[in-house]
Design a protein around this motif. Sequence first.
Motif, PDB file in Angstrom:
ATOM      1  N   ASP A 137       0.446   3.653   2.672  1.00  0.00           N
ATOM      2  CA  ASP A 137      -0.462   4.792   2.541  1.00  0.00           C
ATOM      3  C   ASP A 137      -1.918   4.344   2.692  1.00  0.00           C
ATOM      4  OD1 ASP A 137       1.723   6.470   2.030  1.00  0.00           O
ATOM      5  OD2 ASP A 137       1.652   6.013  -0.111  1.00  0.00           O
ATOM      6  N   ASN A 138      -2.121   3.466   3.690  1.00  0.00           N
ATOM      7  CA  ASN A 138      -3.455   2.937   4.030  1.00  0.00           C
ATOM      8  C   ASN A 138      -4.079   2.092   2.920  1.00  0.00           C
ATOM      9  OD1 ASN A 138      -3.581   4.111   6.634  1.00  0.00           O
ATOM     10  ND2 ASN A 138      -4.090   6.097   5.697  1.00  0.00           N
ATOM     11  N   GLU A 139      -3.279   1.683   1.962  1.00  0.00           N
ATOM     12  CA  GLU A 139      -3.750   0.802   0.903  1.00  0.00           C
ATOM     13  C   GLU A 139      -3.035  -0.539   1.015  1.00  0.00           C
ATOM     14  OE1 GLU A 139      -6.102   1.124  -1.462  1.00  0.00           O
ATOM     15  OE2 GLU A 139      -6.668   3.064  -0.570  1.00  0.00           O
ATOM     16  N   PRO A 140      -3.782  -1.646   0.941  1.00  0.00           N
ATOM     17  CA  PRO A 140      -3.134  -2.957   1.029  1.00  0.00           C
ATOM     18  C   PRO A 140      -2.188  -3.197  -0.147  1.00  0.00           C
ATOM     19  CG  PRO A 140      -5.435  -3.189   0.386  1.00  0.00           C
ATOM     20  CD  PRO A 140      -5.240  -1.756   0.751  1.00  0.00           C
ATOM     21  N   ILE A 141      -1.069  -3.842   0.136  1.00  0.00           N
ATOM     22  CA  ILE A 141      -0.116  -4.193  -0.914  1.00  0.00           C
ATOM     23  C   ILE A 141      -0.513  -5.567  -1.445  1.00  0.00           C
ATOM     24  CG2 ILE A 141       2.300  -4.569  -1.503  1.00  0.00           C
ATOM     25  CD1 ILE A 141       3.057  -2.867   0.895  1.00  0.00           C
ATOM     26  N   GLU A 142      -0.964  -5.613  -2.665  1.00  0.00           N
ATOM     27  CA  GLU A 142      -1.468  -6.865  -3.237  1.00  0.00           C
ATOM     28  C   GLU A 142      -0.353  -7.895  -3.378  1.00  0.00           C
ATOM     29  OE1 GLU A 142      -3.455  -6.116  -6.882  1.00  0.00           O
ATOM     30  OE2 GLU A 142      -5.085  -4.972  -5.973  1.00  0.00           O
ATOM     31  N   GLY A 143      -0.734  -9.144  -3.137  1.00  0.00           N
ATOM     32  CA  GLY A 143       0.185 -10.238  -3.387  1.00  0.00           C
ATOM     33  C   GLY A 143       1.232 -10.470  -2.319  1.00  0.00           C
ATOM     34  N   ILE A 144       1.124  -9.770  -1.174  1.00  0.00           N
ATOM     35  CA  ILE A 144       2.082  -9.949  -0.087  1.00  0.00           C
ATOM     36  C   ILE A 144       1.334 -10.263   1.203  1.00  0.00           C
ATOM     37  CG2 ILE A 144       3.762  -8.769   1.405  1.00  0.00           C
ATOM     38  CD1 ILE A 144       4.802  -7.295  -0.977  1.00  0.00           C
TER      39      ILE A 144
END
Length: 462
Positions: A137-144
């Motif tokens: 949803d246009n938001e970065p997935i943290e930690g990946i």
Amino acid sequence: MTPVLPLIRKQTVAAYYNVPEHFQVYTERQIDKIEALKQLSEAQRFEMKVVANVLPFRVNKYVIEHLIDWQKVPDDPIFQLVFPQKGMLSPNDFEHMASVLRSTNDRSIIVQNANEIRHRLNPHPAEQQSLNVPCEDNEPIEGIQHKYRETVLFFPGQGQVCHSFCSFCFRWAQFIGDKNLRFSNTEAEKLHQYLARYKSISDLLITGGDPMVMKTDHLVAYLEPLLRPEFDHIQTIRVGTKSLSFWPHRYVSDEDSNQLIILLEKMVKAGKHIAIMAHFNHWREMVTPVVQEAISRLRASGVVIRTQSPLLNHINNDPEVWAYMWREQVRLGLVPYYMFVERDTGARRYFEVPLLRAWQVYREALQRVSGLGRTVRGPSMSAGPGKVEIQGVSEINGEKVFVLRFLQARNPNWVQQPFFAQFDPEATWLDQLKPALGEEKFFFQDEYDAMRKKQASPRAYE
């Protein structure tokens, strides 16, 4: 000449875990409490403090007492591996930081000046933050990170430190307290949702920091759900770790070491390939009884231990060091996997060697081992476009060239396609090389530039 192993090899393993060794760590603020450093001059200790206020420093008692030959300090390779050296900073940056430490004890001023230097050291090389992080949803997935189609990297929040820090570490920015530079996620469900979505992913690499600083209960939460049917496409789980070198007791005498071995064995018996990606930078890290016991326990659980290291000036810039290390690894049942080129970040100025020298060391070392030791690939640059291997030096139509190829790439179509760069005996990284044979740019350059311009997350690999 074949190295002579230290007498420590003659000790019994029982000496290590019948009376478990206590884990004790020293950071920049405890550097004066390290008794062994008192043999150095006051000026040398101050130099170490200067660098330790810029680049992260952490060392434990096991490394100090069992891996370093203090009669050979400062030239001892393991001392160079963990303790700060003046040459790790440029002369101007070193003198600036030294003057700050001489003039104030105010931590806010010290950190401010350190951060100014850190941001000049390329804290996140190879487009890690801009091109490797997937979005939802246009938001970065943290930690990946998802740079290559088949492989996902996960940075568990509980593994955001190491038993000791390597002075060359390309992930040093994870450890300086700047949340904007850190990859981290404590939500196992987020990881599992992402892995379930893309059936093209076959490999999960759990990295950090060092995942093996975590309690086994945390590893259980991340790993055991991958035994469910919806994760049948996840065939290999890799764990990037330096623990076999810096704290092998993790597999032998830590309070949850047996639980860890049982977990790994369970994953293997369920059909997963578990690969411990062990970082050995010098054969000296492999000679203590406890590390050899740890290796035995891991192999008995069914995991495969693969080994990797960058070629490092002051530590292993010697083909015999590599050849002996690979021979020992094969003898112990380990699989030599990668020789890397020191990355263009952090203390690279101190550790880097020319690409020509890297290829020469690799070639000469490989000539001294049997076929079982020739599983190692390299020298490999983990650059922005992908993992670029230096295959050799040749001459084409009278022009001397480096012969290169991608071992892995952002676009899988680039893999194994040879390309050529002008011979440059001083070059130390891909961006210093120029296309050969009259070409204006490398074959991948336009597509890679488009990726960078778009600043997009990796494509949906279906």
